[in-house]
Design an enzyme around this catalytic site. Structure first.
Site, short mmCIF file in Angstrom:
data_model
loop_
_atom_site.label_atom_id
_atom_site.label_comp_id
_atom_site.label_asym_id
_atom_site.label_seq_id
_atom_site.Cartn_x
_atom_site.Cartn_y
_atom_site.Cartn_z
N ASP A 72 1.02 -1.44 -0.18
CA ASP A 72 -0.10 0.07 0.00
C ASP A 72 1.03 1.40 0.01
O ASP A 72 1.94 1.17 0.54
CB ASP A 72 -0.95 0.09 1.11
CG ASP A 72 -1.87 -1.05 1.29
OD1 ASP A 72 -2.61 -1.25 0.20
OD2 ASP A 72 -2.30 -1.52 2.28
N HIS A 73 0.34 2.52 -0.42
CA HIS A 73 0.67 3.79 -0.24
C HIS A 73 0.36 4.46 1.12
O HIS A 73 -0.91 3.96 1.47
CB HIS A 73 0.56 4.45 -1.44
CG HIS A 73 1.30 4.19 -2.67
ND1 HIS A 73 2.35 4.67 -3.23
CD2 HIS A 73 1.13 2.98 -3.64
CE1 HIS A 73 2.69 4.28 -4.32
NE2 HIS A 73 1.96 2.94 -4.33
N PRO A 74 0.79 5.32 1.59
CA PRO A 74 0.24 6.15 2.86
C PRO A 74 -0.76 6.59 2.27
O PRO A 74 -0.71 7.84 1.64
CB PRO A 74 1.64 6.94 3.33
CG PRO A 74 2.46 7.20 2.06
CD PRO A 74 2.24 6.03 1.06
N LEU A 80 0.60 10.78 -1.61
CA LEU A 80 0.73 9.03 -1.65
C LEU A 80 1.95 8.56 -2.19
O LEU A 80 2.24 7.71 -2.23
CB LEU A 80 -0.23 8.52 -2.42
CG LEU A 80 -1.80 8.78 -2.24
CD1 LEU A 80 -2.82 8.55 -3.38
CD2 LEU A 80 -2.14 7.96 -1.20
N TYR A 85 8.77 8.08 1.15
CA TYR A 85 9.40 6.89 1.83
C TYR A 85 10.54 6.29 1.05
O TYR A 85 11.39 5.96 1.82
CB TYR A 85 8.31 5.78 2.27
CG TYR A 85 7.65 5.42 1.10
CD1 TYR A 85 7.98 4.51 0.31
CD2 TYR A 85 6.32 5.95 0.75
CE1 TYR A 85 6.88 3.96 -0.70
CE2 TYR A 85 5.63 5.56 -0.17
CZ TYR A 85 6.06 4.34 -0.99
OH TYR A 85 4.99 3.99 -2.04
#
Length: 205
Positions: A72-74, A80, A85
């Site tokens: 997943d992405h944040p 996103l 990261y």
């Protein structure tokens, strides 16, 4: 094709593999990407599978183009994007977000013994696929799947049980996936010819 081996996995060309543990008689299909995953004995994935942060049981059948533990992405932050990261890829004076990657790796998908993940199916992080279950082609699994259940759709929902609850419970008790290689060979013709209930009658399940 090369024969499968108890000593080393059969890995087809063009795979990307990082922190992978293999049981006996494991096969990894061409072009697959496997990251932070463990494959149990006799399990395989077909070509172009993607598996990340996953525990794969024994005798799992993972079809081509399937994805397990899709990352997943944040979603709670202002962006996103990777730059949050994978920051060192974008800025000379920044580091990757180690805490983000540690959290991602902890969200393990678990695939039970003797399961079938259909072509192009996706299993989300932290989802458990019960022993003996089938995930239909193209399904997106967002919730745990009970043992010996067939699920289909987006999001995946139960279609029907493979067997009655009594037969499913007896198969779980029999746990034939823990048999020795020699015991599997000795029962091979019965695995081929007997339906599940007759197999259980013969082998004491």
């Amino acid at each position: 094709m090369a024969k499968l081996s108890a000593d080393a996995p059969l890995i087809h060309p063009d795979c990307i593999l990082h922190e992978v543990a293999y049981g006996r008689f494991v096969e990894i299909g061409q072009g697959s990407r496997i990251i932070n995953a463990r494959f149990g004995d006799y399990s395989y994935c077909d070509r172009m599978a993607e598996v990340a942060n996953a525990e794969i049981g024994k005798f799992a059948n993972i079809a081509a183009f399937s994805r397990i533990g899709a990352t997943d992405h944040p979603m709670q932050t202002a962006s996103l994007h990777h730059f949050l990261y994978r920051s060192a890829d974008y800025f000379d004076d920044a580091e990757h977000d180690a805490a983000f990657f540690e959290h991602r790796a902890s969200r393990v998908a678990r695939i039970g013994h003797d399961t079938w993940i259909g072509h192009g199916a996706m299993v989300k992080p932290e989802v458990t696929i019960g022993h003996g279950s089938i995930v239909a082609a193209g399904a997106v699994v967002t919730k745990d799947v009970p043992p010996y259940m067939i699920v289909a759709g987006t999001p995946a929902t139960p279609l029907r049980p493979r067997f009655s609850q009594n037969v499913a419970d007896r198969l779980l008790d029999l746990a034939w996936w823990n048999w020795t290689h020699d015991a599997l060979r000795a029962a091979l013709l019965d695995f081929r010819s007997l339906e599940a209930e007759a197999f259980l009658e013969k082998y004491g399940g």
